[in-house]
Design an enzyme around this catalytic site. Structure first.
Site, mmCIF file in Angstrom:
data_model
loop_
_atom_site.group_PDB
_atom_site.id
_atom_site.type_symbol
_atom_site.label_atom_id
_atom_site.label_comp_id
_atom_site.label_asym_id
_atom_site.label_seq_id
_atom_site.Cartn_x
_atom_site.Cartn_y
_atom_site.Cartn_z
ATOM 1 N N ASP A 23 -1.073 1.187 4.234
ATOM 2 C CA ASP A 23 -1.549 -0.175 4.460
ATOM 3 C C ASP A 23 -1.798 -0.762 3.072
ATOM 4 O OD1 ASP A 23 -2.928 -2.513 4.935
ATOM 5 O OD2 ASP A 23 -4.604 -1.591 6.003
ATOM 6 N N LYS A 87 -1.281 -9.304 -3.562
ATOM 7 C CA LYS A 87 -0.505 -9.452 -2.325
ATOM 8 C C LYS A 87 -0.278 -10.933 -1.991
ATOM 9 C CE LYS A 87 -0.853 -8.038 2.554
ATOM 10 N NZ LYS A 87 -1.588 -7.141 3.455
ATOM 11 N N GLU A 187 1.624 -5.563 10.432
ATOM 12 C CA GLU A 187 0.277 -4.996 10.561
ATOM 13 C C GLU A 187 -0.216 -4.996 12.020
ATOM 14 O OE1 GLU A 187 -1.761 -7.303 7.602
ATOM 15 O OE2 GLU A 187 -0.685 -6.303 5.981
ATOM 16 N N ASP A 211 -7.480 -9.925 13.128
ATOM 17 C CA ASP A 211 -7.573 -9.187 11.860
ATOM 18 C C ASP A 211 -8.369 -9.989 10.827
ATOM 19 O OD1 ASP A 211 -7.185 -7.899 9.457
ATOM 20 O OD2 ASP A 211 -5.041 -7.589 9.712
#
Length: 618
Positions: A23, A87, A187, A211
């Protein structure tokens, strides 16, 4: 004789190699595997430490790179050398991130182009791919240390909303870290797999994955049928997360302390102390009703009720995104069968209660929300390793397919391991004025330069009407049908000129050849990426020289003698840099030429706008 690795930590016999699930998060990253004995997914961690590695990279003296907790501690002391949230820059150009550039404490290069964004640290320039590769390398080394066995293959997760460029950038980062990336998975799909959803072929379900991470929030609505996950919609806010919950506590205390804002601007250490105390308060209030702390001899308290009153607007914002995601998917709350909670911030009781109330059913939060995505990636890795026979994997492409672009680079349209049938397209343009044809060369392989890959086919798209460079829009489309036959089409969108070619199935490669091509791509990753970066820098430099030359020829009367002299010197310096093997030097000279030309380019723009306002033709 085959070597057998023994894991000291678990005492179990290890396989020669394992496929891990990773992850790669905005705030934290981690690695997980399926335990060889229990067959359950577990996140890897050293004794008594966390499985989470902060996604922070610090560049020290003498080129020493540190990643994780150590780097995170330097965020306050050395902000310009410490990179966080890389990211968010993946697959982005400066134009994509310019509105949020002020949120980063490090230097993001404004070269006003649509090429990939670069981060400057000292006199070196890093792409988000390189920054992410440092994090992945740290995770790989950590996993090897814990497992006492080589780790070369991985499944890496990305947000459902990541586009093709961002997914490809993640793949490249893995390759640069020495990992063969077998799959990039969403994800929310990974989180669902961690709960065992979708592992039964006959299962039909609609799932909401909520999330809430450290810095980002997203909600995805998935449909599972026959073991296939389809993302119906996704919504969220890339600048909303756990950090915001800490901030509201910090603000509350700062206001109650009566300290002026200037005090915090001048004392970054105090600001950090408040931030850490606020984070501790948020965590404590998930279990306790009150929290007290002393900061520099000042006492602060906050109750659970006060915190929830402050946090309600943030939670409401996420529920609004859930409503939009449902609307986009054409569904109502009642249509959702299961709600999965992901991200450390979902531990806040108010968040859990609000989401359960919104969907009208209890939420799934039994699996550690920090680890659930990595655990799901490990489940997927186990399926790819062939250990989970109950799960059907669709037919896939054995190697990446793409076309040759400027400088002999391979531009991948269909990454390897893509499920087939599949369709992908991308737009290109001409490099020269009046260019009437474009050659489309199709290659297969994992290396960055086409000369190291296998050529499958080539054709010319001719008859493009004469237009200035950059104006024609040529769309190249790849389609692999269910039989594995690749059809490549090229079409100039403005004129409708088109041409296509069929490439036969499986491209006649043996398993050994495929294996060798994959191995080569990992062993040569470092030099490949360096070559690609150099070729891209040269291409960018050449284009800037050509456009500057064109601009001066057209507007020479607007420039002062000094500007002409400075521009000529900067152009000459860039020209010289292009002959050298140093991408950082080329970027530096590009930056310098941009600095010199910016004032008169802006003057020309103002004048052009002024003329247009008066109704004159520009």
């Amino acid at each position: 004789m085959a070597k057998i690795g023994i894991n000291i930590a678990t005492g179990s016999l290890q396989k020669e190699e394992m496929i891990v699930g990773i992850d790669l998060g905005t705030t934290n990253s981690l690695v997980a595997i399926i335990h060889p004995e229990s067959r359950q997914p577990v996140a890897l961690k050293e004794h008594n430490s966390s499985s989470l590695v902060p996604s922070v990279v610090h560049f020290g003296d003498a080129g020493i790179v540190t990643v994780g907790e150590q780097a995170r501690e330097l965020l306050v002391k050395e902000p310009s050398n410490t990179i966080f949230s890389a990211k968010r820059l993946m697959g982005k150009s400066y134009n994509d991130v310019r509105n949020n550039a002020h949120l980063f404490s490090y230097k993001i290069i404004d070269d006003n182009t649509d090429s990939l964004v670069k981060v400057q640290v000292g006199d070196k320039f890093y792409s988000p791919v390189e920054l992410s590769s440092f994090i992945l390398k740290e995770l790989k080394e950590r996993a090897e240390h814990i497992l006492k066995t080589p780790v070369t293959k991985a499944v890496i997760t990305v947000p459902a909303y990541f586009n093709d460029a961002q997914r490809q950038a993640t793949r490249d980062a893995g390759k640069l870290a020495g990992l063969d990336v077998l799959r990039i998975i969403n994800e929310p799909t990974a989180a669902s797999l961690a709960y065992g959803l979708g592992l039964q072929k006959e299962e039909e379900k609609k799932i909401a994955v909520y999330d809430l991470g450290g810095g980002t929030f997203d909600v995805s609505i998935l449909q599972i049928s026959n073991g296939i996950f389809e993302v119906l919609s996704t919504n969220g806010d890339t600048y909303l997360g756990g950090d915001d919950f800490d901030n509201i506590i910090r603000q509350y205390w700062m206001e109650s302390s009566g300290l002026e804002k200037e005090v915090f601007e001048n004392d970054k250490q105090l600001l950090q102390e408040f931030r850490l105390a606020a984070e501790a308060a948020k965590k404590a209030l998930s279990k306790e009703d009150n929290f007290s702390v002393t900061i520099r001899e000042m006492a602060f308290t906050i109750t659970k009720q006060q915190f929830e009153t402050l946090a309600k607007p943030l939670v409401d914002k996420t529920l609004h995104a859930c409503a939009n995601a449902l609307k986009d998917a054409g569904l109502t709350q009642q249509d959702i069968d299961t709600i999965v909670m992901v991200g450390g911030s979902t531990r806040v009781p108010l968040v859990k209660e609000s989401v359960a109330a919104f969907f009208g059913k209890p939420v799934h939060d039994e699996v550690n929300p920090d680890e659930v995505v990595a655990l799901g990636a490990a489940v997927q890795a186990d399926i790819l390793a062939g250990n989970n026979r109950d799960f059907l994997l669709l037919d896939i492409t054995p190697l990446s397919l793409g076309i040759e672009t400027m400088g002999g680079l391979m531009d991948v349209l269909i990454p390897r391991n893509s499920k087939i049938p599949i369709k992908a397209a991308r737009q290109y343009t001409t490099q020269k004025d009046g260019q009437s044809g474009i050659r489309v060369s199709v290659f297969q392989g994992e290396r960055d330069l086409v000369k190291d890959n296998r050529k499958l086919a080539e054709f010319n798209l001719s008859g493009i009407p004469g237009m200035p460079a950059g104006l024609p829009k040529v769309e190249v489309g790849f389609l692999i049908n269910a039989d594995g036959i690749l059809v490549v089409k090229a079409k100039e969108l403005r004129s409708g000129v088109e041409q296509s070619i069929e490439v036969k199935p499986q491209y006649g490669l043996t398993d050994e050849e495929v294996e060798k091509m994959l191995l080569d791509s990992v062993t040569h990753a470092k030099e490949d990426i360096a070559t690609r970066a150099l070729v891209e820098a040269r291409t960018e430099g050449e284009q800037l020289l050509a456009s500057t030359e064109g601009f001066i020829a057209k507007h020479v009367q607007m420039l002062t003698p000094q500007e002409l002299q400075d521009t000529a010197a900067a152009m000459q310096a860039l020209q010289l840099a292009l002959t050298m093997e140093d991408k950082d030097l080329i970027h530096k000279k590009i930056e310098e030429l941009n600095e010199v030309s910016r004032p008169y380019a802006e003057r020309a723009m103002d004048e052009a706008v002024g003329s247009a306002m008066k109704g004159k033709k520009i």
